[in-house]
Design an enzyme around this catalytic site. Structure first.
Site, short mmCIF file in Angstrom:
data_model
loop_
_atom_site.label_atom_id
_atom_site.label_comp_id
_atom_site.label_asym_id
_atom_site.label_seq_id
_atom_site.Cartn_x
_atom_site.Cartn_y
_atom_site.Cartn_z
N ARG A 207 -8.31 -13.98 -2.00
CA ARG A 207 -9.66 -13.49 -1.85
C ARG A 207 -10.77 -13.91 -2.81
O ARG A 207 -11.88 -13.31 -2.68
CB ARG A 207 -9.44 -11.98 -1.79
CG ARG A 207 -9.08 -11.35 -0.44
CD ARG A 207 -8.93 -9.84 -0.61
NE ARG A 207 -9.28 -8.84 0.36
CZ ARG A 207 -8.72 -8.54 1.37
NH1 ARG A 207 -7.23 -8.66 1.46
NH2 ARG A 207 -8.92 -7.59 2.20
N ARG B 173 -7.01 4.99 6.97
CA ARG B 173 -6.94 4.59 5.46
C ARG B 173 -8.37 4.93 4.92
O ARG B 173 -9.33 4.98 5.38
CB ARG B 173 -6.74 2.97 5.40
CG ARG B 173 -5.72 2.47 5.59
CD ARG B 173 -5.54 0.93 5.62
NE ARG B 173 -6.42 0.24 4.96
CZ ARG B 173 -6.44 -1.00 4.94
NH1 ARG B 173 -5.66 -1.74 5.93
NH2 ARG B 173 -7.37 -1.71 4.45
N ARG C 117 -10.15 2.44 13.25
CA ARG C 117 -8.68 1.91 13.18
C ARG C 117 -7.75 3.15 12.72
O ARG C 117 -8.33 4.11 11.82
CB ARG C 117 -8.73 1.13 12.18
CG ARG C 117 -7.27 0.68 11.51
CD ARG C 117 -7.42 -0.92 11.08
NE ARG C 117 -7.79 -0.94 9.67
CZ ARG C 117 -7.71 -2.04 9.05
NH1 ARG C 117 -7.44 -3.23 9.39
NH2 ARG C 117 -8.23 -2.04 7.52
N LYS D 119 -6.80 -9.51 11.09
CA LYS D 119 -5.72 -10.72 10.28
C LYS D 119 -4.36 -10.02 10.41
O LYS D 119 -3.40 -10.81 10.66
CB LYS D 119 -6.30 -10.68 8.74
CG LYS D 119 -7.68 -11.36 8.50
CD LYS D 119 -7.71 -11.63 6.96
CE LYS D 119 -7.73 -10.41 5.96
NZ LYS D 119 -9.06 -9.57 6.32
N ARG E 296 -16.61 -2.89 1.03
CA ARG E 296 -15.66 -3.86 1.24
C ARG E 296 -16.23 -5.25 1.78
O ARG E 296 -15.96 -6.18 1.81
CB ARG E 296 -14.33 -3.47 2.09
CG ARG E 296 -13.44 -2.54 1.59
CD ARG E 296 -12.77 -1.79 2.47
NE ARG E 296 -12.10 -2.55 3.26
CZ ARG E 296 -11.30 -2.34 4.51
NH1 ARG E 296 -11.60 -0.87 4.77
NH2 ARG E 296 -10.44 -2.88 5.04
P1 ADP Z 1 -8.51 -5.50 5.12
O1 ADP Z 1 -8.14 -4.79 6.33
O2 ADP Z 1 -9.87 -5.08 4.25
O3 ADP Z 1 -8.40 -7.03 5.11
P2 ADP Z 1 -6.16 -5.39 3.46
O4 ADP Z 1 -5.17 -4.66 4.09
O5 ADP Z 1 -6.08 -6.84 3.20
O6 ADP Z 1 -7.57 -4.93 3.90
O7 ADP Z 1 -6.27 -5.05 1.84
C1 ADP Z 1 -6.71 -3.59 1.56
C2 ADP Z 1 -7.26 -3.46 -0.06
O8 ADP Z 1 -6.17 -4.27 -0.87
C3 ADP Z 1 -8.58 -4.68 -0.41
O9 ADP Z 1 -9.91 -3.83 0.00
C4 ADP Z 1 -8.28 -4.62 -1.92
O10 ADP Z 1 -8.55 -3.48 -2.58
C5 ADP Z 1 -6.77 -4.93 -2.01
N1 ADP Z 1 -6.36 -6.26 -1.80
C6 ADP Z 1 -5.66 -6.69 -0.64
N2 ADP Z 1 -5.37 -7.98 -0.98
C7 ADP Z 1 -5.89 -8.24 -2.01
C8 ADP Z 1 -6.19 -9.63 -2.82
N3 ADP Z 1 -5.84 -10.88 -2.31
N4 ADP Z 1 -7.03 -9.51 -3.96
C9 ADP Z 1 -7.36 -8.43 -4.56
N5 ADP Z 1 -7.59 -7.18 -3.76
C10 ADP Z 1 -6.63 -7.23 -2.59
#
Ligand code: ADP
Length: 251
Positions: A122, A189, A156, A47, A200
């Protein structure tokens, strides 16, 4: 479909102009012709990578709640301290916090022709919150098998300095451990470690996947199949843009 949505929006705006006191409280700074997209998919679907390429091609803002959250943690702000444990365990940050973050971002005076939401919404609650502020023009849905996700996330690496994303197997930096863009150090990360990836994915299935039914029939979907690990990001982005053009969703 998008035409109907847009006409509805125009009507609503006219009414708001005419009866300012009865208009919605939240300010909506974008213009009717602007683009409002959500990029949707499981963790590790790509994404962030695609959203940033689309944002620069379409001259729209990329709003990534994940990046904002990581930034708060990195800077060790009060908010960062409150949310670090959720993130490191692979859990979602509570809705009320993320919704506030989103509102603040969306209501910033626009310097671009719209936005792409990356990593938001989410949960259904988060989707309802955005519905109150903006009509979404399309959901760009990344369909990715679980084995691809695990493969991608575990290899990653991110630049500590500028946040650029690499993959030590499929999207290698020119020099090992060093960012091509800024020369910063690459790191893994905390939540890309195997035990956390599992959590996750579970959270995604239970809390985020239901959003597909929530948006079905309401917002047009652009479905993108990512069946293998090594499709170059440019190919995927080209496919997304072609589909958006075909559906008359780009300006
Ligand atoms: P991913 O690669 O898992 O899509 P992100 O970088 O979008 O990861 O998000 C990393 C973390 O930040 C998530 O696992 C969550 O803990 C938190 N997070 C990000 N966006 C949201 C959201 N919209 N609602 C709740 N938690 C979020």
């Amino acid at each position: 479909m998008d035409k109907i949505l847009r006409e509805g929006r125009e009507r609503e705006r006219l009414i708001q102009d005419f009866h300012p006191l009865e208009s919605k409280v939240v300010v909506n700074p974008l213009q009717d012709g602007d683009m409002r997209f959500i990029i949707f998919g499981p963790p590790g679907a790509g994404k962030g990578t695609y959203a940033s390429m689309l944002a620069s091609k379409l001259k729209i803002a990329q709003i990534s709640t994940g990046d904002i959250i990581r930034d708060e943690i990195k800077q060790n702000t009060d908010l960062g301290k409150k949310i670090i444990d959720f993130v490191n365990k692979g859990e979602l940050v509570p809705d009320e916090i993320v919704i506030e973050i989103l509102k603040e971002e969306i209501n910033k005076p626009p310097s671009k022709k719209g936005f792409i939401l990356d990593g938001y919404p989410r949960t259904i609650e988060q989707a309802k919150a955005v519905d109150k502020i903006e009509e979404i023009d399309a959901i760009i849905r990344l369909v990715v098998p679980e084995w691809v996700i695990i493969e991608r996330l575990s290899s990653r690496r991110i630049c500590k300095n500028c946040g650029a994303v690499y993959n030590i197997r499929y999207l290698k930096p020119k020099k090992e451990g060093v960012c091509d863009v800024c020369g910063g150090e690459l790191y893994q990360r905390e939540d890309d470690k195997p035990e956390v990836i599992k959590e996750r994915l579970k959270v995604y299935q239970v809390q985020t996947q239901p959003l597909i039914s929530y948006y079905s029939g309401k917002v047009p979907f652009v479905n993108i199949e990512c069946e293998s690990v090594d499709i170059p990001p440019e190919t995927i982005v080209k496919d997304i843009l072609q589909q958006l053009h075909k559906m008359d969703l780009t300006k």
